[in-house]
Design a protein around this motif. Structure first.
Motif, PDB file in Angstrom:
ATOM      1  N   GLY A  50     -14.640 -57.195  -4.503  1.00  0.00           N
ATOM      2  CA  GLY A  50     -13.911 -57.625  -3.308  1.00  0.00           C
ATOM      3  C   GLY A  50     -14.796 -58.289  -2.259  1.00  0.00           C
ATOM      4  N   CYS A  51     -16.074 -58.476  -2.561  1.00  0.00           N
ATOM      5  CA  CYS A  51     -17.011 -59.021  -1.545  1.00  0.00           C
ATOM      6  C   CYS A  51     -16.704 -60.467  -1.186  1.00  0.00           C
ATOM      7  CB  CYS A  51     -18.448 -58.964  -2.052  1.00  0.00           C
ATOM      8  SG  CYS A  51     -19.001 -57.337  -2.370  1.00  0.00           S
ATOM      9  N   PHE A  52     -16.392 -61.257  -2.182  1.00  0.00           N
ATOM     10  CA  PHE A  52     -16.162 -62.669  -1.898  1.00  0.00           C
ATOM     11  C   PHE A  52     -14.747 -62.881  -1.378  1.00  0.00           C
ATOM     12  CE2 PHE A  52     -16.718 -67.207  -2.398  1.00  0.00           C
ATOM     13  CZ  PHE A  52     -18.003 -67.295  -1.910  1.00  0.00           C
ATOM     14  N   LEU A  53     -13.817 -62.151  -1.964  1.00  0.00           N
ATOM     15  CA  LEU A  53     -12.417 -62.294  -1.547  1.00  0.00           C
ATOM     16  C   LEU A  53     -12.252 -61.997  -0.061  1.00  0.00           C
ATOM     17  CD1 LEU A  53     -10.434 -60.697  -4.503  1.00  0.00           C
ATOM     18  CD2 LEU A  53     -10.246 -63.033  -3.656  1.00  0.00           C
ATOM     19  N   ARG A  54     -13.029 -61.026   0.438  1.00  0.00           N
ATOM     20  CA  ARG A  54     -12.806 -60.625   1.826  1.00  0.00           C
ATOM     21  C   ARG A  54     -13.521 -61.533   2.830  1.00  0.00           C
ATOM     22  NH1 ARG A  54     -15.935 -54.900   1.998  1.00  0.00           N
ATOM     23  NH2 ARG A  54     -15.034 -54.801  -0.041  1.00  0.00           N
ATOM     24  N   MET A  55     -14.130 -62.596   2.339  1.00  0.00           N
ATOM     25  CA  MET A  55     -14.847 -63.492   3.258  1.00  0.00           C
ATOM     26  C   MET A  55     -13.897 -64.356   4.094  1.00  0.00           C
ATOM     27  SD  MET A  55     -18.401 -63.741   2.694  1.00  0.00           S
ATOM     28  CE  MET A  55     -18.909 -65.412   2.356  1.00  0.00           C
ATOM     29  N   GLY A  56     -12.645 -64.502   3.648  1.00  0.00           N
ATOM     30  CA  GLY A  56     -11.755 -65.376   4.402  1.00  0.00           C
ATOM     31  C   GLY A  56     -10.515 -64.626   4.868  1.00  0.00           C
ATOM     32  N   ASN A  57      -9.697 -65.306   5.677  1.00  0.00           N
ATOM     33  CA  ASN A  57      -8.399 -64.739   6.040  1.00  0.00           C
ATOM     34  C   ASN A  57      -7.494 -64.919   4.842  1.00  0.00           C
ATOM     35  OD1 ASN A  57      -8.655 -63.892   8.725  1.00  0.00           O
ATOM     36  ND2 ASN A  57      -8.730 -66.036   9.359  1.00  0.00           N
ATOM     37  N   ARG A  58      -7.012 -63.838   4.281  1.00  0.00           N
ATOM     38  CA  ARG A  58      -6.262 -63.961   3.043  1.00  0.00           C
ATOM     39  C   ARG A  58      -5.248 -62.826   2.948  1.00  0.00           C
ATOM     40  NH1 ARG A  58      -8.997 -66.409  -1.301  1.00  0.00           N
ATOM     41  NH2 ARG A  58     -10.960 -65.827  -0.313  1.00  0.00           N
ATOM     42  N   THR A  87     -19.452 -54.107 -13.911  1.00  0.00           N
ATOM     43  CA  THR A  87     -20.814 -53.633 -13.636  1.00  0.00           C
ATOM     44  C   THR A  87     -21.289 -54.236 -12.316  1.00  0.00           C
ATOM     45  OG1 THR A  87     -21.221 -53.564 -16.005  1.00  0.00           O
ATOM     46  CG2 THR A  87     -23.175 -53.559 -14.572  1.00  0.00           C
ATOM     47  N   SER A  88     -21.800 -53.403 -11.431  1.00  0.00           N
ATOM     48  CA  SER A  88     -22.254 -53.940 -10.136  1.00  0.00           C
ATOM     49  C   SER A  88     -23.541 -54.747 -10.340  1.00  0.00           C
ATOM     50  CB  SER A  88     -22.503 -52.808  -9.139  1.00  0.00           C
ATOM     51  OG  SER A  88     -23.688 -52.112  -9.497  1.00  0.00           O
ATOM     52  N   LEU A  89     -23.778 -55.675  -9.441  1.00  0.00           N
ATOM     53  CA  LEU A  89     -25.016 -56.468  -9.539  1.00  0.00           C
ATOM     54  C   LEU A  89     -26.237 -55.562  -9.438  1.00  0.00           C
ATOM     55  CD1 LEU A  89     -24.241 -59.682  -7.445  1.00  0.00           C
ATOM     56  CD2 LEU A  89     -23.970 -59.298  -9.891  1.00  0.00           C
ATOM     57  N   ARG A  90     -26.098 -54.433  -8.733  1.00  0.00           N
ATOM     58  CA  ARG A  90     -27.233 -53.518  -8.581  1.00  0.00           C
ATOM     59  C   ARG A  90     -27.542 -52.808  -9.916  1.00  0.00           C
ATOM     60  NH1 ARG A  90     -32.001 -52.762  -6.388  1.00  0.00           N
ATOM     61  NH2 ARG A  90     -32.456 -50.605  -5.924  1.00  0.00           N
ATOM     62  N   LYS A 111     -31.914 -60.569  -7.208  1.00  0.00           N
ATOM     63  CA  LYS A 111     -32.613 -59.851  -6.126  1.00  0.00           C
ATOM     64  C   LYS A 111     -32.480 -60.527  -4.755  1.00  0.00           C
ATOM     65  CE  LYS A 111     -37.139 -61.917  -6.866  1.00  0.00           C
ATOM     66  NZ  LYS A 111     -38.459 -61.813  -7.470  1.00  0.00           N
ATOM     67  N   HIS A 112     -32.144 -61.828  -4.730  1.00  0.00           N
ATOM     68  CA  HIS A 112     -32.000 -62.527  -3.438  1.00  0.00           C
ATOM     69  C   HIS A 112     -30.597 -62.415  -2.860  1.00  0.00           C
ATOM     70  CE1 HIS A 112     -35.940 -64.366  -3.643  1.00  0.00           C
ATOM     71  NE2 HIS A 112     -35.694 -64.690  -4.891  1.00  0.00           N
ATOM     72  N   ILE A 113     -29.689 -61.809  -3.594  1.00  0.00           N
ATOM     73  CA  ILE A 113     -28.299 -61.793  -3.111  1.00  0.00           C
ATOM     74  C   ILE A 113     -28.147 -60.712  -2.037  1.00  0.00           C
ATOM     75  CG2 ILE A 113     -25.879 -61.575  -3.766  1.00  0.00           C
ATOM     76  CD1 ILE A 113     -26.653 -62.629  -6.549  1.00  0.00           C
ATOM     77  N   ILE A 114     -28.230 -61.161  -0.815  1.00  0.00           N
ATOM     78  CA  ILE A 114     -28.037 -60.381   0.422  1.00  0.00           C
ATOM     79  C   ILE A 114     -28.858 -59.097   0.509  1.00  0.00           C
ATOM     80  CG2 ILE A 114     -26.313 -59.282   1.923  1.00  0.00           C
ATOM     81  CD1 ILE A 114     -26.076 -62.220   2.043  1.00  0.00           C
ATOM     82  N   GLY A 115     -28.422 -58.037  -0.122  1.00  0.00           N
ATOM     83  CA  GLY A 115     -29.125 -56.755   0.013  1.00  0.00           C
ATOM     84  C   GLY A 115     -28.539 -55.754  -0.966  1.00  0.00           C
ATOM     85  N   ARG A 190     -34.936 -71.290  -1.769  1.00  0.00           N
ATOM     86  CA  ARG A 190     -33.968 -70.947  -0.722  1.00  0.00           C
ATOM     87  C   ARG A 190     -34.603 -71.210   0.634  1.00  0.00           C
ATOM     88  NH1 ARG A 190     -31.617 -67.501  -4.757  1.00  0.00           N
ATOM     89  NH2 ARG A 190     -29.775 -66.742  -3.699  1.00  0.00           N
ATOM     90  N   ASN A 191     -33.771 -71.482   1.626  1.00  0.00           N
ATOM     91  CA  ASN A 191     -34.291 -71.674   2.984  1.00  0.00           C
ATOM     92  C   ASN A 191     -34.834 -70.379   3.558  1.00  0.00           C
ATOM     93  OD1 ASN A 191     -33.951 -74.428   3.546  1.00  0.00           O
ATOM     94  ND2 ASN A 191     -31.732 -74.127   3.731  1.00  0.00           N
ATOM     95  N   SER A 192     -34.189 -69.273   3.191  1.00  0.00           N
ATOM     96  CA  SER A 192     -34.704 -67.961   3.573  1.00  0.00           C
ATOM     97  C   SER A 192     -34.380 -67.008   2.431  1.00  0.00           C
ATOM     98  CB  SER A 192     -34.080 -67.473   4.878  1.00  0.00           C
ATOM     99  OG  SER A 192     -32.719 -67.203   4.672  1.00  0.00           O
ATOM    100  N   ALA A 193     -35.019 -65.834   2.442  1.00  0.00           N
ATOM    101  CA  ALA A 193     -34.962 -64.953   1.268  1.00  0.00           C
ATOM    102  C   ALA A 193     -33.557 -64.651   0.770  1.00  0.00           C
ATOM    103  CB  ALA A 193     -35.695 -63.656   1.588  1.00  0.00           C
ATOM    104  N   VAL A 194     -32.598 -64.456   1.688  1.00  0.00           N
ATOM    105  CA  VAL A 194     -31.283 -64.039   1.226  1.00  0.00           C
ATOM    106  C   VAL A 194     -30.200 -65.109   1.422  1.00  0.00           C
ATOM    107  CG1 VAL A 194     -31.760 -61.587   1.498  1.00  0.00           C
ATOM    108  CG2 VAL A 194     -30.767 -62.858   3.405  1.00  0.00           C
ATOM    109  N   ASP A 195     -30.614 -66.329   1.685  1.00  0.00           N
ATOM    110  CA  ASP A 195     -29.638 -67.416   1.802  1.00  0.00           C
ATOM    111  C   ASP A 195     -29.177 -67.815   0.392  1.00  0.00           C
ATOM    112  OD1 ASP A 195     -28.071 -69.367   2.896  1.00  0.00           O
ATOM    113  OD2 ASP A 195     -29.713 -70.713   3.457  1.00  0.00           O
ATOM    114  N   TYR A 196     -28.103 -68.590   0.303  1.00  0.00           N
ATOM    115  CA  TYR A 196     -27.714 -69.146  -0.991  1.00  0.00           C
ATOM    116  C   TYR A 196     -28.836 -70.076  -1.459  1.00  0.00           C
ATOM    117  CZ  TYR A 196     -22.898 -67.651  -0.045  1.00  0.00           C
ATOM    118  OH  TYR A 196     -21.774 -66.909   0.214  1.00  0.00           O
TER     119      TYR A 196
END
Ligand SMILES: Cc1cc2nc3c(=O)[nH]c(=O)nc-3n(C[C@H](O)[C@H](O)[C@H](O)COP(=O)(O)OP(=O)(O)OC[C@H]3O[C@@H](n4cnc5c(N)ncnc54)[C@H](O)[C@@H]3O)c2cc1C
Length: 282
Positions: A50-58, A87-90, A111-115, A190-196
């Motif tokens: 649900g992480c990506f789905l909840r990024m917008g008004n939906r 399976t979770s990314l972790r 490992k760069h995906i957010i946290g 990446r521009n920074s460690a956890v950016d796309y």
């Protein structure tokens, strides 16, 4: 009280609050029930982490939560590894089975995906099924020559699935990686460690043949066929890896978005392909 304070703060700072809401909700115990509901009810939508789905008004008419459907596993079979879609990314990142068989490419591709918190919720099925252009795991799995298994559509190479033009209405049940991978490497900028990623590159040696995939270009990952053909007919060294990078930069289409221009990605691809190939050869 705290919520109203947060809301007031958000409004005064000009932030827009995004909300997801469900009309109805179900958590089927198996994929049969999940799939039959998905195809019979028009407003139905699968929910992975649900992480990506909840990024917008939906507003989702019917949320089909896959968390109870029995597809959260990493199975070590005789000739291949199966990774369930939930399976979770972790779990994917920290799996000893995946590390023992494929080295660090799996870990390096997530490992760069957010946290850790986000990676503990986001799923590999949600990532791969959606064919997101920015997806780092897809770039790595394409280099590893992975297959996917769709509940209705069955097994097919990821390479083929990524080329399909029309979206399917199906469930990604599992991802399968054969144990014929000798060595693999993942590189990203990446521009920074956890950016796309601005660009990501996967390389591997599978059955004595090299594979090179390029993702976040910013379209979904693709193989660099000409560069692969070249490198499979020469010894890998600094010069041939440089040449393969140049060939890849010529054959792949690179686009522009707010992270980088097509021209910039083209230049970067030469370096990342070279590094990834030398990483596999070492
Ligand atoms: C802030 C943020 C930053 C991110 N940064 C990166 C990044 O740098 N690199 C990167 O690679 N990824 C990144 N991601 C994406 C993340 O890795 C996941 O890909 C994403 O969250 C989707 O996984 P999910 O389980 O949350 O899917 P969901 O949000 O639950 O679902 C996404 C879509 O997939 C469908 N779906 C879910 N599971 C399945 C299934 N098993 N079968 C079929 N369809 C399914 C859903 O219906 C929906 O359409 C980021 C995500 C967020 C929120």
């Amino acid at each position: 009280m705290q919520n109203s304070v947060n809301l007031a703060l958000a409004l005064t700072r000009g932030m827009v609050i995004k909300m997801i809401s469900f009309g109805d909700y179900m958590a089927p115990k198996d994929l049969d029930e999940a799939y039959s509901t998905l195809i019979s009810k028009k407003p139905a939508r699968l929910i992975g982490g649900g992480c990506f789905l909840r990024m917008g008004n939906r507003r989702i008419g019917l949320a089909i939560d896959l968390s109870q459907a029995g597809i959260n596993y990493i199975n070590d079979l005789e000739e291949e590894i199966e990774i369930g879609g939930m399976t979770s990314l972790r779990d994917y990142e920290t799996s000893e089975i995946l590390k023992d068989n494929f080295g660090n490419i799996i870990r390096d591709s997530v490992k760069h995906i957010i946290g850790v918190q986000l990676r503990s919720i986001a799923t590999i099925g949600g990532t791969v099924y959606s064919r997101y252009g920015f997806s780092d795991p897809i770039t790595a799995l394409l280099a590893l020559d992975a297959d996917i298994y769709l509940y209705k559509g069955g097994r097919m190479p990821l390479e083929e699935y990524l080329k399909e033009e029309n979206p399917r209405k199906d469930i990604l049940e599992k991802i399968i990686i054969k144990k014929n991978v000798e060595k693999a490497a993942f590189e990203t900028l990446r521009n920074s460690a956890v950016d796309y990623a601005i660009l990501s590159v996967g390389a591997s040696r599978v059955n004595e043949k090299y594979r090179i995939s390029i993702g976040a270009r910013p379209r979904v990952a693709t193989l660099a066929y000409k560069a692969m053909e070249y490198i499979n007919n020469v010894e890998i060294n600094e010069d041939t890896a440089t040449k393969a990078g140049e060939l890849a930069s010529e054959e792949i289409h690179f686009g522009t978005n707010n992270r980088g221009t097509g021209e910039y990605r083209k230049e970067i691809s030469k370096v990342l392909v070279k590094r990834a190939l030398l990483g596999v050869q070492r």
